[in-house]
Motif scaffolding. Structure first.
Motif, mmCIF file in Angstrom:
data_model
loop_
_atom_site.group_PDB
_atom_site.id
_atom_site.type_symbol
_atom_site.label_atom_id
_atom_site.label_comp_id
_atom_site.label_asym_id
_atom_site.label_seq_id
_atom_site.Cartn_x
_atom_site.Cartn_y
_atom_site.Cartn_z
ATOM 1 N N LEU A 125 45.980 35.821 29.739
ATOM 2 C CA LEU A 125 46.707 37.052 30.067
ATOM 3 C C LEU A 125 47.022 37.161 31.561
ATOM 4 O O LEU A 125 47.563 38.151 32.022
ATOM 5 C CB LEU A 125 45.881 38.278 29.660
ATOM 6 N N GLY A 126 46.581 36.162 32.298
ATOM 7 C CA GLY A 126 46.842 36.204 33.737
ATOM 8 C C GLY A 126 45.689 36.824 34.515
ATOM 9 O O GLY A 126 45.787 37.039 35.717
ATOM 10 N N LEU A 127 44.583 37.157 33.835
ATOM 11 C CA LEU A 127 43.451 37.780 34.518
ATOM 12 C C LEU A 127 42.413 36.720 34.852
ATOM 13 O O LEU A 127 41.384 36.605 34.187
ATOM 14 C CB LEU A 127 42.825 38.852 33.622
ATOM 15 N N THR A 128 42.695 35.942 35.878
ATOM 16 C CA THR A 128 41.759 34.854 36.194
ATOM 17 C C THR A 128 40.507 35.390 36.862
ATOM 18 O O THR A 128 39.431 34.857 36.683
ATOM 19 C CB THR A 128 42.421 33.828 37.125
ATOM 20 N N ASP A 129 40.666 36.454 37.663
ATOM 21 C CA ASP A 129 39.519 36.978 38.397
ATOM 22 C C ASP A 129 38.932 38.206 37.716
ATOM 23 O O ASP A 129 39.627 38.927 37.013
ATOM 24 C CB ASP A 129 39.928 37.338 39.827
ATOM 25 N N ALA A 130 37.651 38.416 37.933
ATOM 26 C CA ALA A 130 36.979 39.577 37.367
ATOM 27 C C ALA A 130 35.997 40.127 38.391
ATOM 28 O O ALA A 130 35.737 39.492 39.415
ATOM 29 C CB ALA A 130 36.244 39.177 36.098
ATOM 30 N N THR A 131 35.472 41.313 38.114
ATOM 31 C CA THR A 131 34.537 41.946 39.039
ATOM 32 C C THR A 131 33.293 42.389 38.302
ATOM 33 O O THR A 131 33.369 43.004 37.238
ATOM 34 C CB THR A 131 35.194 43.181 39.696
ATOM 35 N N LEU A 132 32.154 42.066 38.888
ATOM 36 C CA LEU A 132 30.891 42.603 38.396
ATOM 37 C C LEU A 132 30.429 43.630 39.415
ATOM 38 O O LEU A 132 30.270 43.319 40.593
ATOM 39 C CB LEU A 132 29.845 41.492 38.273
ATOM 40 N N GLN A 133 30.248 44.865 38.966
ATOM 41 C CA GLN A 133 29.807 45.915 39.883
ATOM 42 C C GLN A 133 28.298 46.057 39.753
ATOM 43 O O GLN A 133 27.803 46.508 38.727
ATOM 44 C CB GLN A 133 30.497 47.229 39.528
ATOM 45 N N LEU A 134 27.592 45.659 40.791
ATOM 46 C CA LEU A 134 26.133 45.654 40.744
ATOM 47 C C LEU A 134 25.594 46.898 41.442
ATOM 48 O O LEU A 134 25.859 47.125 42.617
ATOM 49 C CB LEU A 134 25.626 44.378 41.443
ATOM 50 N N ASP A 135 24.844 47.703 40.718
ATOM 51 C CA ASP A 135 24.248 48.931 41.266
ATOM 52 C C ASP A 135 22.754 48.732 41.463
ATOM 53 O O ASP A 135 22.064 48.304 40.543
ATOM 54 C CB ASP A 135 24.434 50.082 40.265
ATOM 55 N N ILE A 136 22.265 49.065 42.640
ATOM 56 C CA ILE A 136 20.833 48.909 42.911
ATOM 57 C C ILE A 136 20.318 50.153 43.638
ATOM 58 O O ILE A 136 21.003 50.702 44.499
ATOM 59 C CB ILE A 136 20.541 47.665 43.784
ATOM 60 N N VAL A 137 19.113 50.586 43.264
ATOM 61 C CA VAL A 137 18.462 51.708 43.937
ATOM 62 C C VAL A 137 17.223 51.185 44.649
ATOM 63 O O VAL A 137 16.497 50.375 44.105
ATOM 64 C CB VAL A 137 18.001 52.765 42.906
ATOM 65 N N ASP A 138 16.990 51.660 45.857
ATOM 66 C CA ASP A 138 15.733 51.333 46.537
ATOM 67 C C ASP A 138 14.965 52.632 46.744
ATOM 68 O O ASP A 138 15.553 53.671 47.042
ATOM 69 C CB ASP A 138 16.014 50.661 47.893
ATOM 70 N N TYR A 139 13.661 52.581 46.575
ATOM 71 C CA TYR A 139 12.833 53.784 46.678
ATOM 72 C C TYR A 139 11.447 53.361 47.145
ATOM 73 O O TYR A 139 11.086 52.180 47.049
ATOM 74 C CB TYR A 139 12.763 54.498 45.321
#
Ligand SMILES: Nc1nc2c(ncn2[C@@H]2O[C@H](COP(=O)(O)OP(=O)(O)OP(=O)(O)O)[C@@H](O)[C@H]2O)c(=O)[nH]1
Ligand SMILES: [Mg+2]
Length: 463
Positions: A125-139
């Motif tokens: 489909l032309g979507l060669t790239d993708a994104t992983l959104q990594l969420d991290i909390v520090d406490y």
């Protein structure tokens, strides 16, 4: 497809992963998060040596770029990444300061799709790239220890804490506080000033325990109050000789009320807001420092961990489900500071950690709950392995704390048994300081086990 539409579809396809980084105080959470972010930001495919070597996404040349986002959590402090990097890579490198409040970060990992079915269709489909959104909390690790309090009444908690305060070296440290609270019967009328004094003495006692390396210290907010410093909800502590049904207006009734407030408005609120919905979990365990500190500290850490792990109640409803979340399917237990022992001992460290986990997870809840892996980790590796010419033994080269010279260190051996035999030897592992190496700022941190951890925790998302 036009560009706008492509971007839209790309956003829709972006995967968000909430990585839980769990660990008692000084386990290595902040250093781990800093190293993970820094090494991804600094990833350089053409560098001769990369700290990410063995991270599959990197080795396959599919990591495009990681981007630290600072526009995501409007009302929560941003993870102090720059301060941590400045500390670790400054003229005189230092460890980041202990965490005294909550912070969050979001890292967008842009990558090229792999050759799996989804990847192939997406590329078509032309979507060669993708994104992983990594969420991290520090406490602060101190807050984690509050978790088991959610399942206790004030009376049961008090009895357990008093018993704990009378055992071993705690007895000495708790003397002033115990004398003070034993002096007034809990059915006497509540007095806020007295409550404040009792809580302050109790906080003193907890602090002195912490200074000795003990970690099972509740409530954690008395040690690290953050925005609650001075708040009335913290004016309570365990009380001795409690009645089963406290009279209203009594000290006991008031303390029990604050305890419930603390459960609802502090512990539960924190977990709901920041830790619910975790997808993947890494649990950092500082086995080596506990070994160094001796039997009492080691047992105390084990008890604290066991109490927390008991709540790994996967799949069932209950207040503790946050720890594994509803969909968590991978948990990595990592013994931290693995650069404090020689190569041959790292396998022993892993085995000891595995054995410890088996013993502590009595009901097999963790093992039944999720994919479990055990490993060793040094997020920022401060030593190198060298072999001594004269003895042929492997030793560590590095700069030990409280020791100016860089020297070769031959640390004690890691025991094979859990619980460790205490009479046989004294375990001795040095604390090593970060090295002044300009490459760290621009090329990333040398480490042990970070790529493996990333493969296990994120690999399938990045396929
Ligand atoms: N040699 C070495 N020491 C480490 C490493 N990670 C952590 N340490 C040591 O462990 C200490 C605590 O690490 P932190 O990352 O601050 O621990 P934390 O879990 O964030 O602790 P709190 O914020 O108190 O909950 C550091 O100050 C270092 O002395 C590592 O990879 N190698
Ligand atoms: Mg920290």
């Amino acid at each position: 497809m036009d560009d706008f539409l492509l971007k839209k579809v790309d956003d829709l396809l972006a995967t968000r992963v909430h990585l839980g980084v769990t660990g008692l105080r000084r386990a290595g959470k902040t250093v781990f998060i800093t190293s993970l972010v820094h090494n991804l930001l600094r990833a350089d495919a053409v560098a001769a040596r990369s700290p990410l070597r063995n991270f599959e996404l990197f080795d396959e040349g599919r990591l495009v770029a990681a981007v630290l986002r600072n526009d995501i959590h409007a009302t929560v402090p941003q993870f102090p990444y720059t301060q941590a990097i400045d500390a670790l890579t400054g003229q005189k490198p230092e460890w980041p300061t202990p965490t005294d409040g909550i912070s969050r970060l979001r890292l967008d990992i842009n990558y090229r799709r792999g050759s799996g079915v989804v990847g192939t269709v997406a590329r078509w489909l032309g979507l060669t790239d993708a994104t992983l959104q990594l969420d991290i909390v520090d406490y602060p690790g101190e807050w984690l220890v509050d978790l088991p309090m959610l399942e206790q009444s004030f009376e049961a908690w008090s009895a357990a804490m008093i018993r704990q305060a009378q055992a071993g070296s705690r007895g000495d440290l708790a003397r002033d506080w115990l004398a003070f609270v034993s002096d007034r019967r809990p059915d006497q009328p509540h007095d806020e000033e007295w409550a404040g004094r009792a809580a302050a003495l109790y906080a003193d006692y907890l602090q002195r325990c912490a200074d000795k390396g003990l970690r099972f210290l509740q409530p954690g907010r008395l040690l690290t109050p953050a925005e609650l410093r001075g708040a009335p909800v913290l004016r309570f502590c365990p009380l001795p000789q409690l009645a089963t049904a406290p009279a209203s207006g009594s000290l006991q009734a008031a303390f029990a009320g604050k305890f419930r407030d603390y459960q609802d408005n502090v512990i539960r609120a924190f977990y709901r807001q920041h830790l619910a919905g975790i997808d993947r979990q890494i649990v950092l365990v500082d086995v080596l420092t506990a070994l160094n500190d001796g039997a009492e500290v080691f047992d105390d850490m084990s008890v604290a961990l066991a109490a927390i792990l008991q709540n790994f109640d996967h799949g069932k409803a209950g207040p503790m489900r946050w720890l594994t979340g509803h969909k968590i399917d991978r948990v990595l237990f990592a013994a931290t500071k693995a650069d404090h022992v020689v190569r041959g001992d790292r396998l022993h460290l892993e085995n000891l950690t595995r054995r410890m986990l088996n013993v502590l997870d009595e009901s097999n809840r963790i093992k039944a709950a999720a994919g479990i892996s055990v490993g060793v980790l040094a997020a920022v590796r401060c030593t190198t392995d060298v072999v001594r010419r004269d003895t042929g033994r492997e030793v560590l080269q590095g700069e030990a704390r409280a020791d100016d010279a860089t020297a070769a260190f031959d640390p004690g051996a890691v025991p094979l048994d859990y619980p460790p035999p205490w009479n046989a030897f004294r375990y001795r592992f040095w604390d090593f300081q970060p090295r002044p190496d300009p490459g760290w700022r621009y090329g990333g941190f040398p480490n042990i086990g970070l790529p493996d951890a990333l493969n296990y925790l994120l690999g399938d998302y990045l396929a």
